[in-house]
Design a protein around this motif. Structure first.
Motif, short mmCIF file in Angstrom:
data_model
loop_
_atom_site.label_atom_id
_atom_site.label_comp_id
_atom_site.label_asym_id
_atom_site.label_seq_id
_atom_site.Cartn_x
_atom_site.Cartn_y
_atom_site.Cartn_z
N LYS A 132 25.56 60.10 76.39
CA LYS A 132 25.30 59.39 77.65
C LYS A 132 23.83 59.53 78.04
O LYS A 132 23.20 58.55 78.43
CB LYS A 132 26.20 59.93 78.75
CG LYS A 132 26.08 59.16 80.03
CD LYS A 132 27.31 59.33 80.87
CE LYS A 132 27.27 58.47 82.08
NZ LYS A 132 27.65 57.09 81.81
N GLN A 133 23.28 60.73 77.92
CA GLN A 133 21.87 60.93 78.26
C GLN A 133 20.95 60.16 77.32
O GLN A 133 19.93 59.63 77.74
CB GLN A 133 21.52 62.41 78.24
CG GLN A 133 22.18 63.19 79.35
CD GLN A 133 21.92 64.68 79.22
OE1 GLN A 133 21.48 65.16 78.19
NE2 GLN A 133 22.22 65.41 80.29
N ALA A 134 21.32 60.09 76.04
CA ALA A 134 20.52 59.33 75.08
C ALA A 134 20.53 57.85 75.42
O ALA A 134 19.51 57.17 75.34
CB ALA A 134 21.04 59.56 73.66
N SER A 135 21.70 57.33 75.82
CA SER A 135 21.77 55.91 76.17
C SER A 135 20.98 55.62 77.44
O SER A 135 20.33 54.58 77.53
CB SER A 135 23.23 55.48 76.34
OG SER A 135 23.84 56.16 77.40
N ILE A 136 20.98 56.54 78.38
CA ILE A 136 20.18 56.37 79.59
C ILE A 136 18.70 56.38 79.24
O ILE A 136 17.92 55.57 79.75
CB ILE A 136 20.52 57.46 80.62
CG1 ILE A 136 21.93 57.23 81.17
CG2 ILE A 136 19.50 57.49 81.76
CD1 ILE A 136 22.45 58.37 82.02
N PHE A 196 26.03 51.78 71.76
CA PHE A 196 24.89 51.51 70.87
C PHE A 196 24.39 52.79 70.23
O PHE A 196 24.12 52.83 69.02
CB PHE A 196 23.77 50.82 71.65
CG PHE A 196 22.56 50.53 70.82
CD1 PHE A 196 22.58 49.55 69.85
CD2 PHE A 196 21.38 51.24 71.01
CE1 PHE A 196 21.46 49.27 69.08
CE2 PHE A 196 20.26 50.98 70.25
CZ PHE A 196 20.30 49.99 69.28
N VAL A 197 24.28 53.86 71.01
CA VAL A 197 23.82 55.14 70.48
C VAL A 197 24.83 55.69 69.47
O VAL A 197 24.46 56.21 68.43
CB VAL A 197 23.57 56.15 71.62
CG1 VAL A 197 23.14 57.50 71.06
CG2 VAL A 197 22.52 55.62 72.58
N ARG A 198 26.10 55.55 69.77
CA ARG A 198 27.14 55.98 68.82
C ARG A 198 27.02 55.22 67.50
O ARG A 198 27.20 55.79 66.42
CB ARG A 198 28.53 55.79 69.41
CG ARG A 198 28.85 56.75 70.51
CD ARG A 198 30.31 56.63 70.94
NE ARG A 198 30.57 57.42 72.10
CZ ARG A 198 30.81 58.74 72.08
NH1 ARG A 198 30.83 59.37 70.94
NH2 ARG A 198 31.04 59.39 73.20
N ARG A 211 23.89 66.23 69.15
CA ARG A 211 22.65 66.38 69.93
C ARG A 211 21.56 65.54 69.29
O ARG A 211 21.36 65.58 68.07
CB ARG A 211 22.21 67.85 69.96
CG ARG A 211 23.23 68.78 70.56
CD ARG A 211 23.31 68.57 72.05
NE ARG A 211 24.21 69.54 72.65
CZ ARG A 211 25.32 69.22 73.27
NH1 ARG A 211 25.67 67.96 73.38
NH2 ARG A 211 26.09 70.13 73.80
N ILE A 212 20.85 64.80 70.13
CA ILE A 212 19.75 63.96 69.66
C ILE A 212 18.50 64.38 70.43
O ILE A 212 18.50 64.39 71.66
CB ILE A 212 20.06 62.47 69.92
CG1 ILE A 212 21.38 62.08 69.25
CG2 ILE A 212 18.93 61.60 69.41
CD1 ILE A 212 21.90 60.73 69.67
N ALA A 213 17.45 64.69 69.70
CA ALA A 213 16.20 65.11 70.33
C ALA A 213 15.51 63.92 70.99
O ALA A 213 15.61 62.79 70.51
CB ALA A 213 15.27 65.73 69.28
N VAL A 214 14.84 64.20 72.09
CA VAL A 214 14.11 63.15 72.81
C VAL A 214 13.04 62.55 71.91
O VAL A 214 12.80 61.34 71.92
CB VAL A 214 13.50 63.71 74.12
CG1 VAL A 214 12.62 62.69 74.79
CG2 VAL A 214 14.60 64.16 75.06
N SER A 215 12.40 63.39 71.10
CA SER A 215 11.36 62.89 70.20
C SER A 215 11.92 61.88 69.20
O SER A 215 11.25 60.92 68.82
CB SER A 215 10.69 64.04 69.46
OG SER A 215 11.65 64.74 68.68
N VAL A 216 13.17 62.07 68.78
CA VAL A 216 13.82 61.12 67.85
C VAL A 216 14.03 59.78 68.55
O VAL A 216 13.78 58.72 67.97
CB VAL A 216 15.15 61.69 67.33
CG1 VAL A 216 15.94 60.65 66.57
CG2 VAL A 216 14.91 62.91 66.48
N LEU A 217 14.47 59.82 69.80
CA LEU A 217 14.68 58.58 70.55
C LEU A 217 13.37 57.84 70.79
O LEU A 217 13.30 56.63 70.66
CB LEU A 217 15.36 58.88 71.89
CG LEU A 217 16.77 59.44 71.81
CD1 LEU A 217 17.25 59.85 73.19
CD2 LEU A 217 17.72 58.45 71.18
#
Length: 63
Positions: free
Chosen positions: A2-6, A15-17, A35-41
């Motif tokens: 959820k945080q990654a999609s936001i 979409f993130v899934r 867990r997905i790092a912010v730098s990856v996003l």
């Protein structure tokens, strides 16, 4: 998820899934938790960026 999609500006985390399922972004998995790092996003957003093209104006010809 959820945080990654936001962070990507999406309403839905589907979409993130899909990015994770297709392994289009790197992630860490701890049991059932992903867990997905912010730098990856941010790198994904930079790689997906399409540069703007300057608009060329046409000269009108007299009829």
């Amino acid at each position: 998820m959820k945080q990654a999609s936001i962070h990507l500006g999406m309403k839905d985390e589907r979409f993130v899934r899909r990015l994770v399922a297709e392994r289009r972004i790197s992630y860490s998995k701890f049991g059932t938790h992903v867990r997905i790092a912010v730098s990856v996003l941010e790198e994904y957003m930079r790689a997906s960026e399409v540069p703007a093209v300057p608009v060329r104006r046409r000269m009108r010809t007299a009829a």
